[in-house]
Design an enzyme around this catalytic site. Structure first.
Site, PDB file in Angstrom:
ATOM      1  N   GLU A 122       5.564 -50.103 -14.475  1.00  0.00           N
ATOM      2  CA  GLU A 122       4.179 -50.753 -15.220  1.00  0.00           C
ATOM      3  C   GLU A 122       3.195 -49.470 -15.220  1.00  0.00           C
ATOM      4  OE1 GLU A 122       4.056 -55.333 -13.362  1.00  0.00           O
ATOM      5  OE2 GLU A 122       3.127 -53.679 -12.152  1.00  0.00           O
ATOM      6  N   CYS A 123       2.471 -49.359 -16.236  1.00  0.00           N
ATOM      7  CA  CYS A 123       1.501 -48.540 -16.548  1.00  0.00           C
ATOM      8  C   CYS A 123       1.780 -47.084 -15.903  1.00  0.00           C
ATOM      9  CB  CYS A 123       0.087 -49.002 -15.701  1.00  0.00           C
ATOM     10  SG  CYS A 123      -1.394 -48.264 -16.881  1.00  0.00           S
ATOM     11  N   GLY A 124       1.223 -46.735 -14.688  1.00  0.00           N
ATOM     12  CA  GLY A 124       1.545 -45.596 -14.043  1.00  0.00           C
ATOM     13  C   GLY A 124       2.847 -45.373 -13.891  1.00  0.00           C
TER      14      GLY A 124
END
Length: 483
Positions: free
Chosen positions: A338-340
């Site tokens: 997720e994301c990072g």
């Protein structure tokens, strides 16, 4: 079970509710009370401050991510009740302004959480450079909805000499009790980044700052009155059957999930990890920054959000970890990124100065800093094909917030903002991989959580029989260019 609880809200972002909440948490801790902290909304950062103060995880209360209607309200009530079982008092911190929810509504706002949980509210108001206008603001918030649940006020940035006059005026004009003030406190300021505070792990003298805040709160806030108000909260009512699996009801599972957790990857919903445990998975933490490789024997990988761009050099220099992550994901080990974590799977990642650093190279794409934040807020993700967490046509609720972009954000899901016509494609998804910017709340998506755990257990079983299985790129799950 204790029903004692209070919600610390504010008139707007940046008024000081997090600093006051942290100071209050430390005061209550000093008094020997067992305290459960919670945060309204999808926030990660403020929860880390709560945990740094109390030493125990804080919980998210989010009426969008938890699910629609009675199911979501029931889950939030259950989470508050579960936290109260082992605590003397629950302190819930609001988000943004008290009534600020989805789009122009109060849906999923701090007010919505107060309504769903019947929790009394103390409103933090900035008193700098104001007189009667403070009373007008308090009156507006206290009367905007009926009931508003606003039962008290704390004035931030008020002076000791002027406070008695402000208190008398507000109580006379608004019929709302003022329960203290916090003056400008030297040595207690918390720095901001983007739309929130910097990460708690980046504040070297955090405990000292919290102690300074607590000293101020103890001196100028009516803490006993706050505790009396919290004790006045009614028991939380009944809720619909929980969507969460019951502890002990799930048979033993062979899934062991490695969760990245360090300064670069720290954005996790505690209840997402808890639902994985309830489903039988063992959680083991590791650091992509410092560890030489993945923990032994893992059969799943969870790369959460955070600030990898601030640690791009160190992440890149740990070449053995990058190689092991690449080998694990491309071998078909079930992975949520997720994301990072999604940025970490890229071929390269630009740091804050625009220098590109090699990453895990699972996705042949470049992550770079955008000039401004392009997508922010809640989204409903609808799967465009079968994948690790959802089947075609199924939906997941998520939250998106990032200043970095990707040359390949994916197209396996269609994201739709609630109460809006805005939509876009996102996420790279296969039968073994979810990788994209949106953050998931697995407690509100237990079916997706179970699919992930089942896939991890199946991977462990297949590996023990005949070795790892390559990632399933196909026409329906196209290999990103160059991967």
């Amino acid at each position: 079970m204790s029903a004692s609880r209070i919600l610390i809200a504010a008139t707007a972002s940046g008024v000081g509710k997090t600093t006051i909440t942290c100071g209050l948490l430390r005061v209550l801790q000093r008094r020997g009370l067992w305290v459960q902290a919670c945060k309204c909304g999808p926030d990660f950062i403020d929860l880390a401050f709560h945990q740094a103060v109390l030493g125990v995880p804080s919980r998210n209360l989010d009426l969008f991510l938890a699910g629609e209607g009675p199911v979501g309200e029931g889950l939030v009530r259950e989470l508050v009740s579960a936290g109260a079982r082992d605590s003397d008092v629950t302190v819930i911190e609001g988000a943004m302004g008290y009534y600020d929810g989805i789009a122009q509504s109060a849906d999923a706002s701090a007010y919505d959480v107060a309504r769903a949980t019947q929790t009394p509210v103390v409103l933090v108001v900035d008193a700098r450079g104001r007189a009667l206008s403070v009373a007008a603001e308090v009156a507006g918030f206290a009367r905007f909805r009926e009931p508003s649940y606003v039962a008290g006020v704390i004035l931030n940035h008020a002076s000791a000499s002027y406070y008695p006059q402000l208190k008398a005026m507000i109580e006379r004009e608004c019929n709302v009790r003022v329960m203290g003030f916090v003056p400008a406190v030297q040595g207690a300021r918390l720095e901001h980044r983007h739309l929130g505070l910097v990460a708690a792990s980046e504040v070297a003298d955090l405990q000292a700052r919290v102690d300074v805040l607590a000293n101020a709160v103890e001196k100028t806030v009516e803490v006993d009155a706050l505790l009396d108000l919290a004790q006045s909260a009614e028991p939380i009512g009944q809720w619909e059957e929980s969507p969460l699996p019951s502890e002990g009801d799930t048979p033993h599972c062979l899934a062991t999930i490695a969760v990245a957790r360090d300064e670069a990857f720290s954005f996790y919903y505690e209840d997402s990890l808890e639902v994985l445990r309830r489903l039988g998975a063992q959680i083991v933490f590791f650091s992509p920054l410092r560890d030489e490789g993945l923990p032994d024997g893992v059969s799943g990988l969870y790369l959460g959000g955070g600030y990898p761009e601030l640690h791009a050099c160190e992440l890149s220099e740990n070449s053995e970890m990058r190689a092991q992550v690449r080998a694990a994901v491309t071998s078909g080990m079930p992975t949520i990124a997720e994301c990072g974590g999604f940025l970490y799977l890229h071929r390269e990642l630009e740091d804050a100065e625009g220098v590109a650093w090699p990453m895990a190279d699972v996705l042949s794409a470049r992550a770079y800093r955008a000039e401004r934040m392009g997508r922010f807020g809640y989204v409903t993700l609808t799967a465009r094909c079968d994948g690790l967490l959802a089947r075609e046509g199924e939906s997941l609720r998520a939250h998106e917030f990032h200043y970095w972009e990707s040359t390949n954000p994916g197209s396996a899901f269609r994201a739709q903002k609630p109460q809006s016509t805005r939509e876009w494609e996102c996420v790279v998804s296969t039968p073994t991989l979810y990788a994209g910017f949106p953050h998931l709340y697995l407690a509100g998506s237990p079916t997706a959580a179970k699919r992930f755990v089942d896939a991890c257990a199946a991977y462990a079983s297949r590996r023990s029989l005949r070795g790892s299985i390559p990632i399933a790129w196909s026409d329906r799950y196209p290999r990103p260019e160059g991967a």
